[in-house]
Design a protein around this motif. Structure first.
Motif, short mmCIF file in Angstrom:
data_model
loop_
_atom_site.label_atom_id
_atom_site.label_comp_id
_atom_site.label_asym_id
_atom_site.label_seq_id
_atom_site.Cartn_x
_atom_site.Cartn_y
_atom_site.Cartn_z
N LEU A 125 -16.76 -8.95 2.50
CA LEU A 125 -15.80 -9.71 1.70
C LEU A 125 -14.46 -8.98 1.62
CD1 LEU A 125 -15.13 -12.10 -0.15
CD2 LEU A 125 -16.06 -10.76 -2.05
N GLY A 126 -14.49 -7.68 1.39
CA GLY A 126 -13.26 -6.89 1.33
C GLY A 126 -12.49 -6.96 2.64
N ASN A 127 -13.20 -6.84 3.75
CA ASN A 127 -12.55 -6.93 5.06
C ASN A 127 -11.98 -8.33 5.30
OD1 ASN A 127 -12.90 -4.26 6.01
ND2 ASN A 127 -15.04 -4.71 6.44
N ALA A 128 -12.70 -9.35 4.88
CA ALA A 128 -12.23 -10.73 5.07
C ALA A 128 -10.96 -10.99 4.26
CB ALA A 128 -13.33 -11.72 4.67
N ILE A 129 -10.90 -10.48 3.04
CA ILE A 129 -9.70 -10.67 2.22
C ILE A 129 -8.51 -9.97 2.85
CG2 ILE A 129 -8.64 -10.09 0.00
CD1 ILE A 129 -11.46 -10.47 -1.23
N GLU A 130 -8.71 -8.74 3.29
CA GLU A 130 -7.62 -8.00 3.93
C GLU A 130 -7.16 -8.70 5.21
OE1 GLU A 130 -6.64 -3.71 6.05
OE2 GLU A 130 -8.56 -3.98 5.03
N ASN A 131 -8.09 -9.12 6.04
CA ASN A 131 -7.74 -9.79 7.28
C ASN A 131 -7.02 -11.11 7.02
OD1 ASN A 131 -8.83 -7.73 8.80
ND2 ASN A 131 -10.81 -8.74 9.05
N GLY A 132 -7.44 -11.84 6.00
CA GLY A 132 -6.78 -13.09 5.65
C GLY A 132 -5.34 -12.87 5.24
N PHE A 133 -5.10 -11.84 4.44
CA PHE A 133 -3.72 -11.55 4.02
C PHE A 133 -2.87 -11.14 5.21
CE2 PHE A 133 -0.33 -8.79 2.53
CZ PHE A 133 0.24 -9.58 1.56
N LYS A 134 -3.42 -10.28 6.06
CA LYS A 134 -2.66 -9.83 7.23
C LYS A 134 -2.40 -10.99 8.20
CE LYS A 134 -3.82 -4.94 7.13
NZ LYS A 134 -4.44 -3.83 7.84
N LEU A 135 -3.33 -11.92 8.31
CA LEU A 135 -3.12 -13.10 9.14
C LEU A 135 -1.97 -13.94 8.59
CD1 LEU A 135 -3.96 -14.96 11.46
CD2 LEU A 135 -5.59 -16.02 9.90
N TYR A 136 -1.93 -14.13 7.28
CA TYR A 136 -0.83 -14.87 6.66
C TYR A 136 0.51 -14.20 6.97
CZ TYR A 136 2.47 -16.57 3.24
OH TYR A 136 3.59 -17.09 2.66
N VAL A 137 0.57 -12.89 6.83
CA VAL A 137 1.81 -12.16 7.10
C VAL A 137 2.20 -12.33 8.57
CG1 VAL A 137 2.87 -9.87 7.20
CG2 VAL A 137 1.51 -10.53 5.21
N ALA A 138 1.24 -12.25 9.46
CA ALA A 138 1.53 -12.42 10.88
C ALA A 138 2.07 -13.82 11.17
CB ALA A 138 0.27 -12.16 11.71
N GLU A 139 1.55 -14.82 10.49
CA GLU A 139 2.03 -16.19 10.67
C GLU A 139 3.45 -16.38 10.13
OE1 GLU A 139 -0.96 -18.50 8.71
OE2 GLU A 139 -2.26 -18.54 10.49
N GLN A 140 3.87 -15.51 9.23
CA GLN A 140 5.21 -15.58 8.66
C GLN A 140 6.19 -14.71 9.45
OE1 GLN A 140 5.68 -17.86 6.27
NE2 GLN A 140 3.49 -18.20 6.59
N GLY A 141 5.79 -14.23 10.61
CA GLY A 141 6.67 -13.42 11.43
C GLY A 141 6.47 -11.92 11.26
N GLY A 142 5.41 -11.53 10.58
CA GLY A 142 5.11 -10.12 10.42
C GLY A 142 5.88 -9.43 9.31
N LYS A 143 6.67 -10.17 8.57
CA LYS A 143 7.46 -9.60 7.48
C LYS A 143 7.38 -10.50 6.26
CE LYS A 143 10.81 -7.35 10.47
NZ LYS A 143 12.23 -7.15 10.76
N LEU A 144 7.66 -9.93 5.10
CA LEU A 144 7.77 -10.70 3.87
C LEU A 144 9.17 -10.49 3.32
CD1 LEU A 144 4.37 -9.98 2.08
CD2 LEU A 144 5.06 -12.05 3.28
N GLY A 145 9.88 -11.56 3.10
CA GLY A 145 11.25 -11.45 2.60
C GLY A 145 12.16 -10.73 3.56
N GLY A 146 11.83 -10.77 4.85
CA GLY A 146 12.64 -10.10 5.86
C GLY A 146 12.42 -8.60 5.92
N ARG A 147 11.43 -8.12 5.19
CA ARG A 147 11.16 -6.67 5.15
C ARG A 147 9.80 -6.36 5.76
NH1 ARG A 147 12.35 -5.36 -1.01
NH2 ARG A 147 11.54 -3.33 -0.40
N GLU A 148 9.72 -5.21 6.42
CA GLU A 148 8.46 -4.76 7.01
C GLU A 148 7.48 -4.39 5.90
OE1 GLU A 148 8.79 -1.79 10.02
OE2 GLU A 148 10.60 -2.70 10.83
N ILE A 149 6.21 -4.34 6.25
CA ILE A 149 5.16 -4.08 5.27
C ILE A 149 4.42 -2.81 5.63
CG2 ILE A 149 3.06 -4.99 4.23
CD1 ILE A 149 4.08 -7.76 4.93
N GLU A 150 4.11 -2.04 4.62
CA GLU A 150 3.28 -0.84 4.76
C GLU A 150 2.02 -1.08 3.94
OE1 GLU A 150 3.65 3.94 3.83
OE2 GLU A 150 5.43 2.67 3.76
N TYR A 151 0.84 -0.95 4.58
CA TYR A 151 -0.43 -1.25 3.93
C TYR A 151 -1.15 0.02 3.48
CZ TYR A 151 0.08 -5.88 6.02
OH TYR A 151 0.53 -7.11 6.38
#
Length: 73
Positions: free
Chosen positions: A42-68
């Motif tokens: 479940l933990g891996n699925a939640i993390e992967n889902g969030f990262k998939l969303y970010v990738a679909e948005q161009g790999g950035k949020l608000g035009g800024r890179e992300i550090e996990y």
């Protein structure tokens, strides 16, 4: 009451102006999820889902890179 609203708007504008200088900084996103034990999948699925969303948005949020960050709860 109108003065309080004006003060709040000015405070918000100053906050945004102060953070504008740091716009090039990365956004830090932390995951505190179960990565071991019964609910590890479940933990891996939640993390992967969030990262998939970010990738679909161009790999950035608000035009800024992300550090996990990951922490096993």
């Amino acid at each position: 009451m109108n003065h309080a609203l004006t003060r709040a708007a000015i405070a918000a504008a100053l906050t945004f102006a102060a953070t504008g200088a740091q716009a090039a900084d990365k956004i830090k996103v932390g995951f505190m999820l179960p990565y071991s034990g019964t609910f590890a999948a479940l933990g891996n699925a939640i993390e992967n889902g969030f990262k998939l969303y970010v990738a679909e948005q161009g790999g950035k949020l608000g035009g800024r890179e992300i550090e996990y960050f990951k922490v096993d709860d």
